[in-house]
Design an enzyme around this catalytic site. Structure first.
Site, mmCIF file in Angstrom:
data_model
loop_
_atom_site.group_PDB
_atom_site.id
_atom_site.type_symbol
_atom_site.label_atom_id
_atom_site.label_comp_id
_atom_site.label_asym_id
_atom_site.label_seq_id
_atom_site.Cartn_x
_atom_site.Cartn_y
_atom_site.Cartn_z
ATOM 1 N N ALA A 174 -4.442 7.420 -4.317
ATOM 2 C CA ALA A 174 -3.080 6.952 -4.620
ATOM 3 C C ALA A 174 -3.195 5.453 -4.901
ATOM 4 C CB ALA A 174 -2.162 7.229 -3.446
ATOM 5 N N SER A 196 0.850 -1.195 0.000
ATOM 6 C CA SER A 196 0.000 0.000 0.000
ATOM 7 C C SER A 196 0.885 1.244 0.000
ATOM 8 C CB SER A 196 -0.933 -0.021 1.215
ATOM 9 O OG SER A 196 -1.918 0.976 1.093
ATOM 10 N N ASN A 197 0.329 2.386 0.357
ATOM 11 C CA ASN A 197 1.118 3.627 0.407
ATOM 12 C C ASN A 197 0.581 4.525 1.513
ATOM 13 O OD1 ASN A 197 -1.026 5.397 -0.710
ATOM 14 N ND2 ASN A 197 -0.792 4.028 -2.450
ATOM 15 N N ARG A 198 1.135 5.721 1.621
ATOM 16 C CA ARG A 198 0.873 6.584 2.786
ATOM 17 C C ARG A 198 -0.391 7.435 2.667
ATOM 18 N NH1 ARG A 198 5.647 10.230 2.764
ATOM 19 N NH2 ARG A 198 4.286 11.409 4.152
#
Ligand code: PMT
Length: 416
Positions: A276, A209-211
């Protein structure tokens, strides 16, 4: 400070939920509003005057004939000065009194004198809310233009479950913002917003995943709702509460986001893709947890995810398409390339390597590049303000690009 310059009256009536009005008051003050609290005699039994004075910076009013209070005899002037009266929690009693025009204490008298928008957030036992007398009071008030929020379902003070809980403070705040926001320039629009990260499973307990926190996408949804749009918010996993009024579609993976977005595409007029999206997913996620090994490494084969934005742009129909670009340095050049390669109308580029903007923060600083060659650099501001500026730009560009009625001028002059 979205409520700066607003003069509000917060009416508090006798319910166990009165303590939640203290949180509401704090948020209204944080948003910049000046607030005068008016309590009923029963409300004073739940929360004392000192709490209201401390949080609002003003004495709370409750007695029409209080000789110590200059304001007490000024209920009419007070009502005239107010931009809105909010009653939270609103008991069955105050709903009935307001519906019938009874005025036997400060709050009910003030409600009768008020000519500004009035919002009531009910809280009571489920049986009282369901009672035909309360339903009639609510119907009368709504027919008169009063905003009466729906109470929430859940556990009540009586210990029973039912509908009658005070709506969450966020929902009340949102309703207040909408009540006080005059611009309804997006009414008739249906805006699709994607928000947050996607999660691509590795095995049943791990993912890529991402932030992304979802703050940017949720701010866009909130801003669009406030301006009268219908909003579909497709969001990856976040800890945020979806803005009240949005059609909320929670998703996990990029594939799920793509499917949900394509399903909505034909019905929307504006698409804003703030999510995102993970560019890659694991080719073969394991069905059971990968055992940890102290000695061997782990190799995962990744395959590219579909480019949702590009696909939406190719199949856009009448929708105006806005994409985001998360860049680290080189914002303008990379952004311009993304605008072109994705075939979209407007690109919102942000430098996610900068402290205090981009991922997770409350602020953002963006560059708006459009397909007519325009570039607008915005200063750092709150994500809600950025959201407003993006929506302004969409409307301006769309108006400027719309076919003109004069066939000799097939397109109006593009904006600078
Ligand atoms: O959520 P926050 O914490 O508030 O942070 C906000 C943000 C930094 C996530 C937001 O401002 C932002 O930049 N969103 C876009 C992030 C991103 O994925 O950028 P990108 O440059 O990798 O992708 C460009 C565009 O293509 C984006 O609109 C993205 O949604 C879209 N995309 C990307 C890959 C993919 N497979 N499908 C897509 O649709």
């Amino acid at each position: 400070m979205p409520l700066a310059g607003k003069e509000l009256i917060l009416g508090v009536t006798g319910s166990i939920a009165a303590y939640k009005a203290a949180y509401l008051l704090r948020e209204l003050r944080r948003a910049g509003a000046q607030v005068t609290v008016v309590t009923t005699a029963h409300a004073e039994r739940f929360v004392g005057a000192l709490t209201w004075r401390t949080l609002s910076g003003r004495a709370a009013l409750s007695d029409l004939f209080d000789p110590r209070s200059e304001e007490a005899v000024e209920h009419v002037a007070l009502a005239e000065r107010a931009h809105a009266v909010i009653v939270a929690p609103a008991t069955a009693n105050i709903l009935a009194k307001a519906a019938h025009g009874l005025a036997d204490d400060f709050l009910s008298t003030l409600l009768l004198a008020a000519r500004c928008p009035v919002l009531m957030a009910p809280a009571m036992d489920g049986g009282m809310w369901a009672h035909p007398a309360t339903a009639a009071s609510v119907a009368t008030l709504r027919a008169r233009g009063v905003t009466v929020l729906e109470p929430e379902a859940g556990e009540l003070a009586s210990g029973l479950a039912g509908t009658g809980r005070l709506p969450e403070v966020e929902a009340i705040l949102e309703a207040i913002h909408r009540l006080l926001t005059p611009a309804r320039d997006l009414s008739g629009e249906r805006v699709l917003v994607t928000s947050g990260p996607t999660r691509e499973p590795i095995d049943p307990v791990r993912y890529l995943s991402n932030r992304s926190s979802g703050k940017m996408g949720h701010a866009i949804a909130t801003a669009a709702l406030r301006r009268g749009a219908e909003v579909v918010l497709i969001s990856g996993p976040t800890s945020l509460t979806p803005p009240p009024g949005a059609v909320y579609v929670p998703v996990q993976t990029a594939e799920e986001m793509r499917e949900a977005a394509l399903q909505q595409l034909a019905s929307v007029t504006i698409v804003i893709k703030a999510a995102a999206v993970a560019d890659y997913r694991v080719k073969d996620p394991r069905a059971s947890k990968i055992k940890s090994s102290k000695t061997e490494g782990l190799t995962l084969e990744l395959v590219p995810n579909p480019d949702i934005l590009k696909e939406l742009a190719a199949r856009r129909g009448r929708a105006f398409i806005v994409g985001f670009a998360a860049e680290t340095g080189e914002v303008r050049a990379s952004g311009a390339e993304k605008l072109r390669s994705k075939g979209i109308d407007l690109l919102v580029a942000n430098d996610v390597s900068q402290q205090g903007i981009g991922f997770e923060s409350d602020d953002n600083q963006v560059l708006l590049l459009d397909r007519w060659g325009g570039a607008v650099e915005l200063p750092r501001m709150s994500k809600l303000q950025v959201a407003g500026a993006i929506l302004d730009r969409v409307l301006a560009l769309r108006a400027a690009a719309a076919p003109a009625p004069d066939p000799a001028r097939p397109h109006r002059r593009p904006l600078p």
